[in-house]
Design a protein around this motif. Structure first.
Motif, short mmCIF file in Angstrom:
data_model
loop_
_atom_site.label_atom_id
_atom_site.label_comp_id
_atom_site.label_asym_id
_atom_site.label_seq_id
_atom_site.Cartn_x
_atom_site.Cartn_y
_atom_site.Cartn_z
N ASP A 8 0.88 -1.18 0.00
CA ASP A 8 0.00 0.00 0.00
C ASP A 8 0.91 1.22 0.00
OD1 ASP A 8 -1.81 2.06 0.47
OD2 ASP A 8 -2.28 1.41 2.52
N GLU A 9 1.37 1.61 -1.19
CA GLU A 9 2.32 2.71 -1.30
C GLU A 9 1.77 4.01 -0.76
OE1 GLU A 9 4.88 3.01 -4.82
OE2 GLU A 9 3.89 1.16 -5.50
N SER A 10 0.49 4.31 -1.01
CA SER A 10 -0.08 5.57 -0.54
C SER A 10 -0.16 5.60 0.98
CB SER A 10 -1.46 5.81 -1.15
OG SER A 10 -2.37 4.82 -0.73
N GLY A 11 -0.22 4.45 1.62
CA GLY A 11 -0.25 4.37 3.08
C GLY A 11 1.11 4.10 3.69
N SER A 12 2.15 4.01 2.85
CA SER A 12 3.52 3.73 3.30
C SER A 12 3.57 2.50 4.20
CB SER A 12 4.12 4.95 4.03
OG SER A 12 4.20 6.05 3.19
N ARG A 13 3.03 1.40 3.67
CA ARG A 13 3.00 0.18 4.46
C ARG A 13 2.81 -1.04 3.56
NH1 ARG A 13 -2.96 -0.43 6.93
NH2 ARG A 13 -4.07 -0.08 5.00
N VAL A 15 0.76 -4.64 3.80
CA VAL A 15 -0.38 -5.16 4.55
C VAL A 15 -0.48 -6.67 4.34
CG1 VAL A 15 -2.87 -4.99 4.87
CG2 VAL A 15 -1.57 -2.95 4.22
N GLN A 22 -7.53 -7.67 7.00
CA GLN A 22 -6.16 -7.28 7.31
C GLN A 22 -5.76 -7.89 8.64
OE1 GLN A 22 -5.09 -3.07 7.14
NE2 GLN A 22 -3.65 -3.38 8.81
N GLU A 25 0.52 -5.47 9.49
CA GLU A 25 1.10 -4.45 8.63
C GLU A 25 2.52 -4.14 9.07
OE1 GLU A 25 -1.35 -0.89 8.98
OE2 GLU A 25 0.22 0.03 10.16
N GLY A 27 4.82 -0.83 8.60
CA GLY A 27 4.84 0.55 8.14
C GLY A 27 6.26 1.04 7.92
#
Length: 95
Positions: A8-13, A15, A22, A25, A27
């Motif tokens: 999840d690039e936009s969430g910098s993580r 998962v 889920q 994760e 991060g």
């Protein structure tokens, strides 16, 4: 049901998913030089101690190895220990 790890690039993580749920994760923060520093890793408390954290981190590192040329670091104690115990990922920390 197979577990999968999604970036999840936009969430910098990264998962860890079990079906549509889920369960963990990892991060990270992106450094000024474009590198990645893992800051935390967590797995659902009811599922801990089953190797899922290692599955998550190993898959995240494999994905970064094949899809980027960024240097990896870690302030997260779990990821630091994983890197120490798996020297085959040393190329990611020395890029």
């Amino acid at each position: 049901m197979a577990d999968t790890v999604i970036h999840d690039e936009s969430g910098s993580r990264f998962v860890l998913m079990r079906g549509d749920q889920q369960i963990g994760e990892a991060g990270y923060e992106t450094r000024e030089d474009g590198g990645i520093v893992f800051t935390h890793t967590e797995v659902d408390q009811e599922l801990q101690e089953r190797g899922l954290g290692s599955t998550l981190v190993g898959s995240a590192l494999d994905q970064l190895r094949t899809s980027t040329d960024v240097r990896i670091g870690a302030t997260c104690p779990f990821v630091r220990r994983y890197l120490e115990e798996h020297p085959e990922y040393g190329d990611l920390t020395n890029r």
